[in-house]
Design a protein around this motif. Structure first.
Motif, PDB file in Angstrom:
ATOM      1  N   GLU A 156      93.733  80.169   0.401  1.00 20.40           N
ATOM      2  CA  GLU A 156      93.857  79.246  -0.735  1.00 20.40           C
ATOM      3  C   GLU A 156      95.218  79.392  -1.402  1.00 20.40           C
ATOM      4  O   GLU A 156      95.863  78.393  -1.742  1.00 20.40           O
ATOM      5  CB  GLU A 156      92.734  79.499  -1.742  1.00 20.40           C
ATOM      6  CG  GLU A 156      91.378  79.080  -1.231  1.00 20.40           C
ATOM      7  CD  GLU A 156      90.221  79.563  -2.105  1.00 20.40           C
ATOM      8  OE1 GLU A 156      90.455  80.292  -3.099  1.00 20.40           O
ATOM      9  OE2 GLU A 156      89.069  79.207  -1.783  1.00 20.40           O
ATOM     10  N   ILE A 157      95.662  80.625  -1.579  1.00 18.49           N
ATOM     11  CA  ILE A 157      96.982  80.866  -2.166  1.00 18.49           C
ATOM     12  C   ILE A 157      98.065  80.282  -1.272  1.00 18.49           C
ATOM     13  O   ILE A 157      99.001  79.636  -1.743  1.00 18.49           O
ATOM     14  CB  ILE A 157      97.213  82.373  -2.391  1.00 18.49           C
ATOM     15  CG1 ILE A 157      96.280  82.885  -3.491  1.00 18.49           C
ATOM     16  CG2 ILE A 157      98.669  82.669  -2.731  1.00 18.49           C
ATOM     17  CD1 ILE A 157      96.230  84.394  -3.614  1.00 18.49           C
ATOM     18  N   ARG A 158      97.930  80.473   0.030  1.00 22.30           N
ATOM     19  CA  ARG A 158      98.912  79.943   0.981  1.00 22.30           C
ATOM     20  C   ARG A 158      98.974  78.421   0.898  1.00 22.30           C
ATOM     21  O   ARG A 158     100.058  77.821   0.920  1.00 22.30           O
ATOM     22  CB  ARG A 158      98.511  80.377   2.400  1.00 22.30           C
ATOM     23  CG  ARG A 158      99.439  79.927   3.494  1.00 22.30           C
ATOM     24  CD  ARG A 158     100.639  80.823   3.565  1.00 22.30           C
ATOM     25  NE  ARG A 158     101.793  80.083   3.095  1.00 22.30           N
ATOM     26  CZ  ARG A 158     102.914  80.624   2.632  1.00 22.30           C
ATOM     27  NH1 ARG A 158     103.046  81.909   2.568  1.00 22.30           N
ATOM     28  NH2 ARG A 158     103.906  79.895   2.244  1.00 22.30           N
ATOM     29  N   MET A 159      97.804  77.762   0.786  1.00 22.50           N
ATOM     30  CA  MET A 159      97.770  76.303   0.680  1.00 22.50           C
ATOM     31  C   MET A 159      98.456  75.840  -0.601  1.00 22.50           C
ATOM     32  O   MET A 159      99.200  74.848  -0.593  1.00 22.50           O
ATOM     33  CB  MET A 159      96.333  75.789   0.743  1.00 22.50           C
ATOM     34  CG  MET A 159      95.746  75.843   2.128  1.00 22.50           C
ATOM     35  SD  MET A 159      93.996  75.338   2.290  1.00 22.50           S
ATOM     36  CE  MET A 159      93.687  74.280   0.935  1.00 22.50           C
ATOM     37  N   GLU A 160      98.226  76.540  -1.703  1.00 24.40           N
ATOM     38  CA  GLU A 160      98.871  76.193  -2.966  1.00 24.40           C
ATOM     39  C   GLU A 160     100.385  76.330  -2.857  1.00 24.40           C
ATOM     40  O   GLU A 160     101.128  75.449  -3.323  1.00 24.40           O
ATOM     41  CB  GLU A 160      98.356  77.073  -4.099  1.00 24.40           C
ATOM     42  CG  GLU A 160      96.934  76.780  -4.506  1.00 24.40           C
ATOM     43  CD  GLU A 160      96.412  77.748  -5.560  1.00 24.40           C
ATOM     44  OE1 GLU A 160      97.235  78.317  -6.326  1.00 24.40           O
ATOM     45  OE2 GLU A 160      95.188  77.935  -5.619  1.00 24.40           O
TER      46      GLU A 160
END
Length: 78
Positions: free
Chosen positions: A64-68
């Motif tokens: 999720e952090i990577r997608m953000e």
């Protein structure tokens, strides 16, 4: 992490999991996921459901952090 790995190596699974859960609450550096998956000291707990759940929760969190971050980069904000 090191203490958890040592407990796992010694077969003290409960203590190893206790520390991993504390790490999840306080600080869980993404590199720990890689270490956990390949560290031979974790072999005794790697097939445990609790271990798999810890890994899955943190893989999800970092995805999720990577997608953000990817979205911010795409928008030119990074």
């Amino acid at each position: 992490y090191e203490l958890s790995a040592i407990y796992a190596f010694l077969g003290e699974k409960e203590k190893a999991f206790e520390i991993l859960h504390e790490m999840e609450k306080e600080f869980f550096y993404g590199g720990f996921l890689w270490f956990m998956k390949v560290d031979p000291r974790m072999e005794s707990i790697r097939q445990e459901e609790e271990f798999k759940q810890i890994v899955a929760r943190n893989e999800k969190k970092y995805a999720e952090i990577r997608m953000e971050l990817d979205q911010l980069r795409k928008e030119g904000k990074l």
